[in-house]
Design an enzyme around this catalytic site. Structure first.
Site, short mmCIF file in Angstrom:
data_model
loop_
_atom_site.label_atom_id
_atom_site.label_comp_id
_atom_site.label_asym_id
_atom_site.label_seq_id
_atom_site.Cartn_x
_atom_site.Cartn_y
_atom_site.Cartn_z
N GLY A 1 56.82 21.59 37.28
CA GLY A 1 56.89 21.12 38.67
C GLY A 1 55.99 21.86 39.63
O GLY A 1 56.07 21.64 40.84
N ASN B 1 57.91 28.00 39.62
CA ASN B 1 57.49 26.97 38.68
C ASN B 1 56.11 27.34 38.14
O ASN B 1 55.19 27.62 38.91
CB ASN B 1 57.42 25.61 39.39
N HIS C 1 53.77 31.44 43.79
CA HIS C 1 54.76 31.53 44.86
C HIS C 1 56.14 31.46 44.26
O HIS C 1 56.34 30.89 43.18
CB HIS C 1 54.55 30.42 45.89
P1 5GP Z 1 55.67 24.08 43.72
O1 5GP Z 1 55.89 22.59 43.56
O2 5GP Z 1 54.22 24.42 43.47
O3 5GP Z 1 56.61 24.94 42.94
O4 5GP Z 1 55.99 24.41 45.23
C1 5GP Z 1 55.11 24.10 46.27
C2 5GP Z 1 55.94 24.06 47.53
O5 5GP Z 1 55.05 24.07 48.62
C3 5GP Z 1 56.78 22.77 47.66
O6 5GP Z 1 58.16 23.10 47.77
C4 5GP Z 1 56.23 22.11 48.91
O7 5GP Z 1 57.22 21.49 49.69
C5 5GP Z 1 55.57 23.27 49.64
N1 5GP Z 1 54.46 22.87 50.49
C6 5GP Z 1 53.48 21.97 50.20
N2 5GP Z 1 52.62 21.88 51.22
C7 5GP Z 1 53.06 22.71 52.19
C8 5GP Z 1 52.58 23.06 53.50
O8 5GP Z 1 51.55 22.57 53.98
N3 5GP Z 1 53.30 23.98 54.20
C9 5GP Z 1 54.44 24.55 53.69
N4 5GP Z 1 55.08 25.42 54.50
N5 5GP Z 1 54.92 24.26 52.47
C10 5GP Z 1 54.24 23.37 51.73
#
Ligand code: 5GP
Ligand code: ZN
Length: 114
Positions: free
Chosen positions: A93, A87, A100
């Site tokens: 999102g 994303n 990542h």
């Molecule tokens: P994004 O929304 O930026 O594409 O994805 C961020 C991801 O990081 C989300 O799927 C969320 O669940 C994950 N995430 C957020 N905080 C943490 C954390 O403290 N540990 C881990 N392992 N994943 C996390």
């Protein structure tokens, strides 16, 4: 980057379940899984979004996808199918501002994603 969640995880300051690490990327289990397998493949280098990628990052991004294939194969997802998605920006999102890639598998996937 003191205030970056994934930099803190990389440094071991915040715990996470690591499933892979090499010199360019590491991978952890997502804390809020959206599929039976939901891993995050994260370059060590801190860059906020895909828009910061440069030519010099090609090896890192190539490694993301070879690691995705390895992790998927280890879990039998090469047979059932899986998705790798990044994303870019809050409109898409993104919620953690360190590049990542989500590796999702173990259930049926719809297209287009929501
Ligand atoms: P994004 O929304 O930026 O594409 O994805 C961020 C991801 O990081 C989300 O799927 C969320 O669940 C994950 N995430 C957020 N905080 C943490 C954390 O403290 N540990 C881990 N392992 N994943 C996390
Ligand atoms: Zn970071």
């Amino acid at each position: 980057m003191d205030d970056c969640l994934f930099c803190r995880i990389r440094e071991g300051k915040i715990p996470a379940e690591k499933v892979h690490e090499d010199e360019l990327v590491f991978a952890i289990k997502d804390i809020n899984p959206q599929a039976p397998t939901h891993l995050l493949i994260i370059p060590h280098k801190h860059q906020e979004t895909l828009m910061e990628l440069e030519t010099a990052d090609r090896e890192t991004i190539g490694t993301v996808f070879t690691v995705a294939g390895k992790l998927a194969r280890e879990r039998g997802l090469d047979k059932s199918g899986f998705r790798v998605v990044a994303n870019c920006g809050s409109g898409a999102g993104q919620s953690v501002w360190h590049i990542h890639f989500h590796l999702l598998g173990g259930r049926g996937m719809k297209w287009p994603p929501g």
